[in-house]
Design an enzyme around this catalytic site. Structure first.
Site, PDB file in Angstrom:
ATOM      1  N   ASN A   9       0.866  -1.171   0.000  1.00 41.59           N
ATOM      2  CA  ASN A   9       0.000   0.000   0.000  1.00 41.59           C
ATOM      3  C   ASN A   9       0.907   1.226   0.000  1.00 41.59           C
ATOM      4  O   ASN A   9       1.500   1.560   1.024  1.00 41.59           O
ATOM      5  CB  ASN A   9      -0.892  -0.033   1.257  1.00 41.59           C
ATOM      6  CG  ASN A   9      -1.739   1.224   1.395  1.00 41.59           C
ATOM      7  OD1 ASN A   9      -1.797   2.058   0.493  1.00 41.59           O
ATOM      8  ND2 ASN A   9      -2.400   1.359   2.543  1.00 41.59           N
ATOM      9  N   LYS A  11       0.094   4.232  -0.177  1.00 43.03           N
ATOM     10  CA  LYS A  11      -0.545   5.402   0.439  1.00 43.03           C
ATOM     11  C   LYS A  11      -0.308   6.623  -0.468  1.00 43.03           C
ATOM     12  O   LYS A  11      -0.324   6.463  -1.685  1.00 43.03           O
ATOM     13  CB  LYS A  11      -0.044   5.589   1.876  1.00 43.03           C
ATOM     14  CG  LYS A  11      -0.188   4.292   2.685  1.00 43.03           C
ATOM     15  CD  LYS A  11       0.044   4.445   4.145  1.00 43.03           C
ATOM     16  CE  LYS A  11      -0.125   3.099   4.841  1.00 43.03           C
ATOM     17  NZ  LYS A  11       0.002   3.172   6.287  1.00 43.03           N
ATOM     18  N   HIS A  91      -9.444   1.157   5.186  1.00 45.70           N
ATOM     19  CA  HIS A  91      -8.152   1.368   5.851  1.00 45.70           C
ATOM     20  C   HIS A  91      -8.349   2.305   7.043  1.00 45.70           C
ATOM     21  O   HIS A  91      -9.140   3.250   6.979  1.00 45.70           O
ATOM     22  CB  HIS A  91      -7.134   1.956   4.867  1.00 45.70           C
ATOM     23  CG  HIS A  91      -5.743   1.904   5.404  1.00 45.70           C
ATOM     24  ND1 HIS A  91      -5.284   2.804   6.334  1.00 45.70           N
ATOM     25  CD2 HIS A  91      -4.738   1.024   5.198  1.00 45.70           C
ATOM     26  CE1 HIS A  91      -4.029   2.490   6.658  1.00 45.70           C
ATOM     27  NE2 HIS A  91      -3.675   1.408   5.983  1.00 45.70           N
ATOM     28  N   GLU A  93      -6.667   4.645   8.152  1.00 48.16           N
ATOM     29  CA  GLU A  93      -6.407   6.066   7.880  1.00 48.16           C
ATOM     30  C   GLU A  93      -7.635   6.724   7.267  1.00 48.16           C
ATOM     31  O   GLU A  93      -7.883   7.910   7.481  1.00 48.16           O
ATOM     32  CB  GLU A  93      -5.168   6.201   6.976  1.00 48.16           C
ATOM     33  CG  GLU A  93      -3.902   5.928   7.774  1.00 48.16           C
ATOM     34  CD  GLU A  93      -2.733   5.417   6.959  1.00 48.16           C
ATOM     35  OE1 GLU A  93      -2.763   5.496   5.717  1.00 48.16           O
ATOM     36  OE2 GLU A  93      -1.768   4.916   7.584  1.00 48.16           O
ATOM     37  N   GLU A 158      -5.070  -5.006  10.611  1.00 47.73           N
ATOM     38  CA  GLU A 158      -4.067  -3.964  10.822  1.00 47.73           C
ATOM     39  C   GLU A 158      -4.371  -3.234  12.133  1.00 47.73           C
ATOM     40  O   GLU A 158      -5.206  -2.311  12.151  1.00 47.73           O
ATOM     41  CB  GLU A 158      -4.091  -2.957   9.671  1.00 47.73           C
ATOM     42  CG  GLU A 158      -3.793  -3.556   8.317  1.00 47.73           C
ATOM     43  CD  GLU A 158      -3.280  -2.513   7.325  1.00 47.73           C
ATOM     44  OE1 GLU A 158      -2.290  -2.810   6.651  1.00 47.73           O
ATOM     45  OE2 GLU A 158      -3.847  -1.413   7.251  1.00 47.73           O
ATOM     46  N   GLY A 164       2.861   2.186  10.861  1.00 48.53           N
ATOM     47  CA  GLY A 164       3.845   3.254  10.725  1.00 48.53           C
ATOM     48  C   GLY A 164       4.556   3.609  12.018  1.00 48.53           C
ATOM     49  O   GLY A 164       5.191   4.664  12.106  1.00 48.53           O
ATOM     50  N   SER A 195       3.746  -2.181  10.319  1.00 54.74           N
ATOM     51  CA  SER A 195       5.193  -2.248  10.583  1.00 54.74           C
ATOM     52  C   SER A 195       5.822  -3.586  10.180  1.00 54.74           C
ATOM     53  O   SER A 195       6.738  -4.070  10.841  1.00 54.74           O
ATOM     54  CB  SER A 195       5.496  -1.918  12.052  1.00 54.74           C
ATOM     55  OG  SER A 195       5.072  -0.601  12.354  1.00 54.74           O
TER      56      SER A 195
HETATM   57  O1  LIG Z   1      -1.120   0.686   6.870  1.00 60.05           O
HETATM   58  C1  LIG Z   1      -0.381  -0.189   6.462  1.00 60.05           C
HETATM   59  C2  LIG Z   1      -0.675  -0.917   5.219  1.00 60.05           C
HETATM   60  O2  LIG Z   1      -1.959  -0.670   4.763  1.00 60.05           O
HETATM   61  C3  LIG Z   1       0.851  -0.533   7.178  1.00 60.05           C
HETATM   62  O3  LIG Z   1       1.729   0.528   7.094  1.00 60.05           O
HETATM   63  P1  LIG Z   1       3.246   0.333   7.611  1.00 60.05           P
HETATM   64  O4  LIG Z   1       3.743  -0.957   6.985  1.00 60.05           O
HETATM   65  O5  LIG Z   1       3.976   1.542   7.093  1.00 60.05           O
HETATM   66  O6  LIG Z   1       3.186   0.240   9.096  1.00 60.05           O
END
Ligand SMILES: O=C(CO)COP(=O)(O)O
Length: 235
Positions: A9, A11, A91, A93, A158, A164, A195
């Protein structure tokens, strides 16, 4: 056995195309599915570049409608037309930044299925919910309320506090959630996200009912993503 998937992803990031070529060169014939989910503006270009290769593409979100007066949004049909096979929905976010509810996420997943895409349904608890002992209740509710009644999907667990942050749950904590997910979704690929790095991938993929990963930061360079793919292939 559910399909094994290493999904990236990106982002709101746009890695150099040299990174994509490097990834292709490192994995000419992968034994697992590899998926890259770029920002919407890059999807058509990336899908074209990857046409005929083993790497598939996906969107990061879609609207519930196929078309219409929805300024700034992209439909699942448009993602499909741009070459996507998958789309991430729910997601954390987007749940946090845009107030997305389980009902809305379910409608997005249904729109994706109607467009011929496989939705990757993201679920996961916040740190407050984990500390309050609510993790299993939260993910069960997100799954029950966010999942379409029929259709092939992928589920990504997740934990919000692991995204992150460099913090990952213990293997027991991941195993506990994935066992619950497996009970609800016997044949569905179950990804872990949060992560994931080359350094912890093998340990995570050894956990029962973990069929792959949804990777953020470490999917942005071939050097970081390739060892995760290799670990999944070896699992
Ligand atoms: O949100 C994520 C994947 O959708 C995970 O992000 P990270 O791998 O940067 O922690």
């Amino acid at each position: 056995m559910p399909q094994k998937i290493a999904a990236g992803n990106w982002k709101m990031n746009a890695p150099d195309s040299a990174e994509v070529q490097k990834l292709l060169d490192a994995h000419p014939a992968p034994s697992v599915s590899i998926l890259l989910c770029p920002p919407a503006t890059l999807l058509a270009q990336l899908s074209k570049y990857l046409d005929g290769t083993p790497i598939a593409t996906g969107g990061q979100d879609c609207h519930t409608a196929a078309s219409g007066a929805h300024t700034g949004d992209v439909s699942a049909d448009m993602l499909r037309a741009a070459g996507a096979t998958h789309v991430i929905v729910g997601h954390s976010e987007r749940r946090a930044d845009h107030g997305e509810t389980d009902a809305l996420i379910r409608a997005k997943a249904e729109a994706a299925l109607n467009a011929g895409l496989t939705p990757i349904l993201c679920i996961g608890e916040t740190l407050e919910e984990r500390d309050a002992g609510q993790t299993l209740d939260v993910v069960a509710r997100q799954l029950t309320d966010g999942r379409p009644e029929t259709g092939t999907i992928v589920i990504a667990y997740e934990p919000v506090w692991a995204i992150g942050t460099g913090r990952t749950p213990t293997t027991d904590q991941i195993a506990e959630v994935h066992a619950l997910l497996r009970d609800h979704a016997p044949d569905t690929p179950l990804l872990y996200g949060g992560s994931v790095k080359g350094a912890n991938a093998a340990e995570i993929f050894a956990i029962p009912n973990v069929d792959g990963a949804l990777v953020g930061g470490a999917s942005l360079t071939a050097d970081a993503f390739s060892p995760i793919i290799a670990a999944l292939e070896a699992s």
